[in-house]
Design an enzyme around this catalytic site. Sequence first.
Site, PDB file in Angstrom:
ATOM      1  N   HIS A   1      -8.313  11.056  95.769  1.00 17.09           N
ATOM      2  CA  HIS A   1      -8.734   9.873  96.544  1.00 17.09           C
ATOM      3  C   HIS A   1      -9.511  10.283  97.798  1.00 17.09           C
ATOM      4  O   HIS A   1      -9.528   9.558  98.788  1.00 17.09           O
ATOM      5  CB  HIS A   1      -7.547   9.010  96.959  1.00 17.09           C
ATOM      6  CG  HIS A   1      -6.616   8.670  95.833  1.00 17.09           C
ATOM      7  ND1 HIS A   1      -6.676   7.490  95.136  1.00 17.09           N
ATOM      8  CD2 HIS A   1      -5.614   9.388  95.263  1.00 17.09           C
ATOM      9  CE1 HIS A   1      -5.736   7.475  94.203  1.00 17.09           C
ATOM     10  NE2 HIS A   1      -5.085   8.629  94.246  1.00 17.09           N
TER      11      HIS A   1
ATOM     12  N   SER B   1     -35.678  17.210 108.722  1.00 12.20           N
ATOM     13  CA  SER B   1     -36.101  15.838 108.979  1.00 12.20           C
ATOM     14  C   SER B   1     -37.417  15.866 109.731  1.00 12.20           C
ATOM     15  O   SER B   1     -37.639  16.732 110.577  1.00 12.20           O
ATOM     16  CB  SER B   1     -35.033  15.133 109.810  1.00 12.20           C
ATOM     17  OG  SER B   1     -35.589  14.006 110.469  1.00 12.20           O
TER      18      SER B   1
ATOM     19  N   LYS C   1     -31.728  18.401 112.052  1.00 13.33           N
ATOM     20  CA  LYS C   1     -31.210  18.126 110.713  1.00 13.33           C
ATOM     21  C   LYS C   1     -31.466  19.250 109.707  1.00 13.33           C
ATOM     22  O   LYS C   1     -32.512  19.858 109.689  1.00 13.33           O
ATOM     23  CB  LYS C   1     -31.837  16.835 110.152  1.00 13.33           C
ATOM     24  CG  LYS C   1     -31.376  15.568 110.844  1.00 13.33           C
ATOM     25  CD  LYS C   1     -29.904  15.237 110.632  1.00 13.33           C
ATOM     26  CE  LYS C   1     -29.576  14.833 109.215  1.00 13.33           C
ATOM     27  NZ  LYS C   1     -30.107  13.523 108.845  1.00 13.33           N
TER      28      LYS C   1
ATOM     29  N   GLU D   1     -28.669  16.270  96.665  1.00 10.51           N
ATOM     30  CA  GLU D   1     -28.907  14.822  96.594  1.00 10.51           C
ATOM     31  C   GLU D   1     -29.823  14.484  95.422  1.00 10.51           C
ATOM     32  O   GLU D   1     -29.613  13.511  94.700  1.00 10.51           O
ATOM     33  CB  GLU D   1     -29.508  14.326  97.902  1.00 10.51           C
ATOM     34  CG  GLU D   1     -28.544  14.431  99.071  1.00 10.51           C
ATOM     35  CD  GLU D   1     -29.233  14.121 100.385  1.00 10.51           C
ATOM     36  OE1 GLU D   1     -29.152  12.983 100.835  1.00 10.51           O
ATOM     37  OE2 GLU D   1     -29.871  15.030 100.944  1.00 10.51           O
TER      38      GLU D   1
ATOM     39  N   GLN E   1     -42.481   7.156  67.959  1.00 13.57           N
ATOM     40  CA  GLN E   1     -43.265   8.109  68.740  1.00 13.57           C
ATOM     41  C   GLN E   1     -42.768   8.156  70.190  1.00 13.57           C
ATOM     42  O   GLN E   1     -42.888   9.182  70.860  1.00 13.57           O
ATOM     43  CB  GLN E   1     -44.749   7.708  68.700  1.00 13.57           C
ATOM     44  CG  GLN E   1     -45.663   8.668  69.417  1.00 13.57           C
ATOM     45  CD  GLN E   1     -47.113   8.346  69.132  1.00 13.57           C
ATOM     46  OE1 GLN E   1     -47.612   8.605  68.039  1.00 13.57           O
ATOM     47  NE2 GLN E   1     -47.791   7.753  70.100  1.00 13.57           N
TER      48      GLN E   1
END
Length: 466
Positions: free
Chosen positions: A159, A286, A292, A299, A331
């Site tokens: 979880h 970034s 960043k 991703e 095709q």
Amino acid sequence: MAKKAQATWGGRFSAGPAELMLKFSESVSFDSRLAPFDIAGSKAHSAMLAHVGLITAKERDAIHAGLDAILADVQAGKFTWSTQLEDVHMNIEQALTQRVPAAAKLHTARSRNDQVATDMRLYFKAACTDLIQRIDGAQRAILGIAEANADVLIPGYTHLQRAQPVFLAHHFFAYLEMLQRDAERFVVVQDHANWCPLGSGAIAGTTLPIDREFSAKQLGFVDAKGRPRVTQNSMDAVSDRDLYIEFASACALVGVHLSRIAEDLILWASQEFKFVELPDAFCTGSSLMPQKKNPDSMELTRGKSARLQGNLHTLLTLVKGLPLTYNRDLQEDKPPVFDSHDQTAMLLDVLAGTFAGMSVHRERCATAVADPALLATDLADYLVRAGVPFREAHHAVGAVVKVAEKKRVPLDRLTHDEVKNVHAKFGPDWIESFQLEKAMARRRGTGMPGPAQLKRQFARWKKLFG
Ligand code: ARG
């Protein structure tokens, strides 16, 4: 507007297809990659025609020489593909016709329907080998980082909440299991591909005395004992697209697995977890925020898995409403298959590269796994060993957790008196339940994350990868 009648099938036409129709119906822009398989199929077919006396040995040899020369041109990038000629089959046949007169006999007892089915089966056999090798590469990279960090423990999650401690390598071995099943699936697809449809003709075989088993043997469609494997129904053979769906399905499942692995790594690379550092080579920055470092490779892995599922869906839908046997709709079976192959190949290589260049923040892992709450279940097991029924033990430890939460201290900071108050069976050695090393050593059964098992699994995987 209309063109000259098409050479291969134009006999009954007085005008050729419209420019738009040519553009609409051509497949050579994507099926030209079948050229090596198409040429192998034509060589086997002409060898068979000579074997049964439908062409002479001289004609066969001329056809073979011509096909070899065309293959060399294709491989050298010197072959000119023409959309006027629709597809790979007619481009190659036309080129052969320009080189050798005997080419006019090549299509004896053959249709493009059994031809394309044969080409694709040869292609699938090669594609499965290719992907199995790439899976192996990804697995080796994962095993490498597991080995370099064999002593690292992390919290395992359910979880997405901290659950119980595991060796990082045990977590990585879960990936190896997933990928191993993927490889086995491609082995099965490869086996299903191993049936020769050549000789099925357009739908109903041929009236000419061909030898299907001969062709099958030439092309390597044989069982373990070298006996030819030929398809048993001409109508099924030209309309069956199960393999395409099985292949795309195997790719889609690789995608699902890689997407889950990617999600783990994206989380682990975040400041919040910071268990791992992904390699610069597989991250991007970034354009606005200078600090960043984004896990783009993972991703995109997550994103491309959607595309693989889309390809599978395209194929299922393509086939579902078609009457037997061949319909030109079919095709459209090739672009999704080729895309699934190419994307899966790249996904596996990117995963290998990401793992190979990844490093582990050992101190962050050590801090996270030091949380004594991860061993609450071990504390319940302690009571079980003292003769307490598990449900009662579970309840008692729950109450201990509550006391600790109320005092705002970690579980292992409670006193013996405090826990004895909750359950009389907590002896003075209760605190030893929080010794991580001992706790891990107790998990010794097959498939468990203890150190003895870890050693066994390392040995197993290393043996498998040679
Ligand atoms: N380009 C076609 C395909 O990929 C080859 C088979 C053509 N057969 C036909 N009857 N038009 O499906």
